[in-house]
Design a protein around this motif. Structure first.
Motif, PDB file in Angstrom:
ATOM      1  N   VAL A  81     -11.542   4.420  -4.181  1.00 31.69           N
ATOM      2  CA  VAL A  81     -12.554   4.309  -4.536  1.00 31.69           C
ATOM      3  C   VAL A  81     -13.322   2.981  -4.621  1.00 31.69           C
ATOM      4  O   VAL A  81     -14.015   2.849  -4.498  1.00 31.69           O
ATOM      5  CB  VAL A  81     -12.761   5.623  -5.690  1.00 31.69           C
ATOM      6  N   THR A  82     -12.412   2.245  -5.949  1.00 26.39           N
ATOM      7  CA  THR A  82     -13.147   1.046  -5.640  1.00 26.39           C
ATOM      8  C   THR A  82     -13.001  -0.483  -4.681  1.00 26.39           C
ATOM      9  O   THR A  82     -13.253  -0.997  -4.729  1.00 26.39           O
ATOM     10  CB  THR A  82     -11.495   0.944  -6.867  1.00 26.39           C
ATOM     11  N   LEU A  83     -11.670   0.416  -4.167  1.00 27.82           N
ATOM     12  CA  LEU A  83     -11.696  -0.763  -2.517  1.00 27.82           C
ATOM     13  C   LEU A  83     -12.570  -0.857  -1.570  1.00 27.82           C
ATOM     14  O   LEU A  83     -13.469  -1.535  -0.800  1.00 27.82           O
ATOM     15  CB  LEU A  83     -10.311  -0.544  -2.075  1.00 27.82           C
TER      16      LEU A  83
ATOM     17  N   GLU B  53     -13.968   1.173   5.978  1.00 26.95           N
ATOM     18  CA  GLU B  53     -13.222   1.313   7.714  1.00 26.95           C
ATOM     19  C   GLU B  53     -11.603  -0.160   6.944  1.00 26.95           C
ATOM     20  O   GLU B  53     -10.844   0.388   6.949  1.00 26.95           O
ATOM     21  CB  GLU B  53     -13.919   0.505   8.543  1.00 26.95           C
ATOM     22  N   ARG B  54     -12.867  -1.164   6.127  1.00 25.02           N
ATOM     23  CA  ARG B  54     -10.953  -1.842   6.083  1.00 25.02           C
ATOM     24  C   ARG B  54     -10.410  -1.069   4.527  1.00 25.02           C
ATOM     25  O   ARG B  54      -8.866  -1.503   4.489  1.00 25.02           O
ATOM     26  CB  ARG B  54     -11.959  -3.332   4.979  1.00 25.02           C
ATOM     27  N   ALA B  55     -11.123  -0.617   3.895  1.00 27.34           N
ATOM     28  CA  ALA B  55     -10.122   0.296   2.654  1.00 27.34           C
ATOM     29  C   ALA B  55      -9.448   0.871   2.802  1.00 27.34           C
ATOM     30  O   ALA B  55      -8.079   1.473   2.746  1.00 27.34           O
ATOM     31  CB  ALA B  55     -11.332   1.121   1.665  1.00 27.34           C
ATOM     32  N   LYS B  56      -9.568   2.204   3.920  1.00 28.12           N
ATOM     33  CA  LYS B  56      -8.402   2.637   5.470  1.00 28.12           C
ATOM     34  C   LYS B  56      -7.534   2.023   5.724  1.00 28.12           C
ATOM     35  O   LYS B  56      -6.227   2.342   5.935  1.00 28.12           O
ATOM     36  CB  LYS B  56      -9.246   3.660   5.961  1.00 28.12           C
ATOM     37  N   ALA B  57      -8.267   0.535   6.188  1.00 29.97           N
ATOM     38  CA  ALA B  57      -7.044  -0.020   6.994  1.00 29.97           C
ATOM     39  C   ALA B  57      -5.959  -0.624   5.907  1.00 29.97           C
ATOM     40  O   ALA B  57      -4.438  -0.646   6.647  1.00 29.97           O
ATOM     41  CB  ALA B  57      -7.761  -1.186   7.877  1.00 29.97           C
ATOM     42  N   LEU B  58      -6.026  -1.429   4.819  1.00 28.86           N
ATOM     43  CA  LEU B  58      -5.170  -1.874   3.781  1.00 28.86           C
ATOM     44  C   LEU B  58      -4.567  -0.521   3.495  1.00 28.86           C
ATOM     45  O   LEU B  58      -3.417  -0.553   3.307  1.00 28.86           O
ATOM     46  CB  LEU B  58      -5.891  -2.293   2.713  1.00 28.86           C
ATOM     47  N   LEU B  59      -5.097   0.685   3.050  1.00 32.46           N
ATOM     48  CA  LEU B  59      -4.087   1.961   2.307  1.00 32.46           C
ATOM     49  C   LEU B  59      -2.709   2.937   3.642  1.00 32.46           C
ATOM     50  O   LEU B  59      -2.292   2.647   2.983  1.00 32.46           O
ATOM     51  CB  LEU B  59      -4.531   2.318   2.010  1.00 32.46           C
TER      52      LEU B  59
ATOM     53  N   ALA C 150       1.031  -1.127   0.084  1.00 26.54           N
ATOM     54  CA  ALA C 150       0.040  -0.051   0.317  1.00 26.54           C
ATOM     55  C   ALA C 150       0.899   1.301  -0.264  1.00 26.54           C
ATOM     56  O   ALA C 150       1.585   1.359   0.522  1.00 26.54           O
ATOM     57  CB  ALA C 150      -0.845  -0.028   1.543  1.00 26.54           C
ATOM     58  N   PHE C 151       0.228   2.081  -0.673  1.00 24.19           N
ATOM     59  CA  PHE C 151       1.385   3.513  -1.020  1.00 24.19           C
ATOM     60  C   PHE C 151       0.295   4.658  -0.625  1.00 24.19           C
ATOM     61  O   PHE C 151      -0.529   4.673  -1.382  1.00 24.19           O
ATOM     62  CB  PHE C 151       2.123   3.154  -1.663  1.00 24.19           C
ATOM     63  N   ARG C 152       0.677   5.332  -0.621  1.00 24.96           N
ATOM     64  CA  ARG C 152       0.488   7.138  -0.835  1.00 24.96           C
ATOM     65  C   ARG C 152       1.681   7.963  -1.928  1.00 24.96           C
ATOM     66  O   ARG C 152       2.372   7.264  -2.840  1.00 24.96           O
ATOM     67  CB  ARG C 152      -0.050   7.763   0.048  1.00 24.96           C
ATOM     68  N   SER C 153       1.408   8.578  -1.850  1.00 25.23           N
ATOM     69  CA  SER C 153       1.904   9.764  -2.719  1.00 25.23           C
ATOM     70  C   SER C 153       4.003   9.268  -2.954  1.00 25.23           C
ATOM     71  O   SER C 153       4.007   9.930  -1.669  1.00 25.23           O
ATOM     72  CB  SER C 153       2.086  10.973  -3.170  1.00 25.23           C
TER      73      SER C 153
ATOM     74  N   ILE D  27      -5.123 -12.063   2.679  1.00 29.09           N
ATOM     75  CA  ILE D  27      -4.808 -11.250   3.604  1.00 29.09           C
ATOM     76  C   ILE D  27      -5.355 -11.051   4.526  1.00 29.09           C
ATOM     77  O   ILE D  27      -4.621 -10.710   5.924  1.00 29.09           O
ATOM     78  CB  ILE D  27      -4.589  -9.900   2.977  1.00 29.09           C
ATOM     79  N   GLY D  28      -6.759 -11.681   4.893  1.00 30.12           N
ATOM     80  CA  GLY D  28      -7.353 -11.973   5.656  1.00 30.12           C
ATOM     81  C   GLY D  28      -8.255 -10.281   6.160  1.00 30.12           C
ATOM     82  O   GLY D  28      -8.168  -9.894   5.449  1.00 30.12           O
ATOM     83  N   PRO D  29      -9.756 -10.812   6.794  1.00 32.22           N
ATOM     84  CA  PRO D  29     -10.297  -9.742   7.420  1.00 32.22           C
ATOM     85  C   PRO D  29      -9.548  -8.540   7.662  1.00 32.22           C
ATOM     86  O   PRO D  29      -9.913  -7.465   7.972  1.00 32.22           O
ATOM     87  CB  PRO D  29     -11.356 -10.863   8.158  1.00 32.22           C
ATOM     88  N   SER D  30      -8.027  -8.351   8.542  1.00 31.16           N
ATOM     89  CA  SER D  30      -7.739  -7.318   9.454  1.00 31.16           C
ATOM     90  C   SER D  30      -6.488  -7.455   8.602  1.00 31.16           C
ATOM     91  O   SER D  30      -5.648  -8.530   9.181  1.00 31.16           O
ATOM     92  CB  SER D  30      -7.959  -7.616  10.812  1.00 31.16           C
ATOM     93  N   THR D  31      -6.038  -6.449   8.922  1.00 28.40           N
ATOM     94  CA  THR D  31      -4.912  -6.302   8.071  1.00 28.40           C
ATOM     95  C   THR D  31      -3.589  -6.018   9.361  1.00 28.40           C
ATOM     96  O   THR D  31      -3.848  -5.302  10.131  1.00 28.40           O
ATOM     97  CB  THR D  31      -4.580  -4.347   7.231  1.00 28.40           C
TER      98      THR D  31
END
Length: 306
Positions: free
Chosen positions: A119-121, A128-134, A93-96, A187-191
């Motif tokens: 958005v897709t995630l 909630e999970r999208a933010k946890a992954l990213l 996972a990465f940002r700029s 990956i599972g339900p939580s990161t």
């Protein structure tokens, strides 16, 4: 370090190629959606190559990279390191972020990368999970494991479509989302929290887990696993805690119990199952199984027969 590339765009596909004097180095890119991007890369540089990598997206992304040939590495400006290797899937996972991609002279590197935005995630796994992954920034490695046959099948189909005059966008979309779904399940339900383990350490831990699955009928011990994968006992136990959030003993026990349940459901008798999951005495197996599932193995076997 080289930064110059040549671009060609056709039917929504983009091909980026480094100058010929660098070697045969190109990537092909196709945006299935604004937040679902596919990249196929093939590099064979004439000399050791350090290519500057600048995130062009400006937003959080999940990168799933399947290695087909060779190996390469990535080093972020924040010191984060990622490894890409033939036969392995790397999820990050990465940002700029700015960094460098490293390639070895004369070694062919072939990879397929799926980039998935927030958005897709969020659409498929929830906010909630999208933010946890990213995560909150920088580069985080979430997984480094052997390619599965299912992932390889989806990746081969996607790679075959890329570069074609009519790439078959519907089929590509289906394969891309199927690849994403499988990797999110793995990956599972939580990161897990960011790990300080190196890529080599993670690879050895993954190998220890694979050995448990392959040889659960044998009397596996911590010293045996350490010798097989090249880690000392402290690193093995600490690595399991950090990377898998469990202990080697607990993971092996869960593997044995779940395998035993599947075998009983398939019609295997209790004594046969006990030996196949590493128990010399069926009575000890029955006790362990009953504690784990809250029902005796004979009940599962009898239910299967009924």
């Amino acid at each position: 370090m080289t930064q110059v590339s040549l671009a060609r765009r056709e039917r929504g596909q983009e091909r980026l190629q480094l100058p010929e004097e660098v070697g045969e180095c190109y990537s092909e890119r196709l945006a299935l959606e604004s937040d679902l991007i596919l990249i196929r890369l093939r590099y064979r540089p004439c000399c050791d190559l350090r290519e500057e990598s600048v995130d062009p997206h400006g937003r959080p992304m999940l990168a799933i990279t399947l290695g087909f040939e060779g190996r390469s590495g990535y080093q972020g400006g924040d010191g984060a390191e990622l490894a890409f290797r033939a036969g392995f899937t790397t999820i990050a996972a990465f940002r700029s972020n700015r960094g460098e991609r490293h390639y070895r002279a004369g070694e062919t590197v072939s990879q397929l990368r799926l980039l998935v935005g927030e958005v897709t995630l969020t659409k498929y796994v929830g906010r909630e999970r999208a933010k946890a992954l990213l995560g909150n920034g920088g580069v985080r490695q979430l997984a480094f494991r052997k390619n599965t046959s299912l992932s390889q099948g989806h990746a081969a189909a996607l790679s075959g479509h890329l570069g074609q005059p009519d790439p078959g966008l519907l089929d590509m979309h289906i394969h891309a989302l199927s690849l994403l779904a499988e990797q999110l399940r793995l990956i599972g339900p939580s990161t897990p929290p960011p790990s300080r383990l190196g890529c080599r350490d993670i690879e050895m831990l993954e190998r220890a887990r694979d050995l448990m699955a392959e040889r659960m009928n044998q009397p596996l011990t911590i010293p045996f696993l350490c010798a097989e994968v090249g880690l000392n006992e402290f690193k093995l136990k600490e690595g399991f805690r950090r990377h898998f959030n469990t202990t080697p003993h607990r993971m092996l026990h869960e593997m044995r119990m779940r395998k035993a349940h599947a075998l009983l459901e398939s019609g295997c008798q209790v004594a046969q199952v006990a030996y196949r999951v590493g128990y010399r005495h069926p009575s000890n197996f029955s006790t362990a199984f009953s504690r784990f599932f809250g029902r005796a193995p004979k009940a599962v076997f009898a239910g299967r027969r009924g």
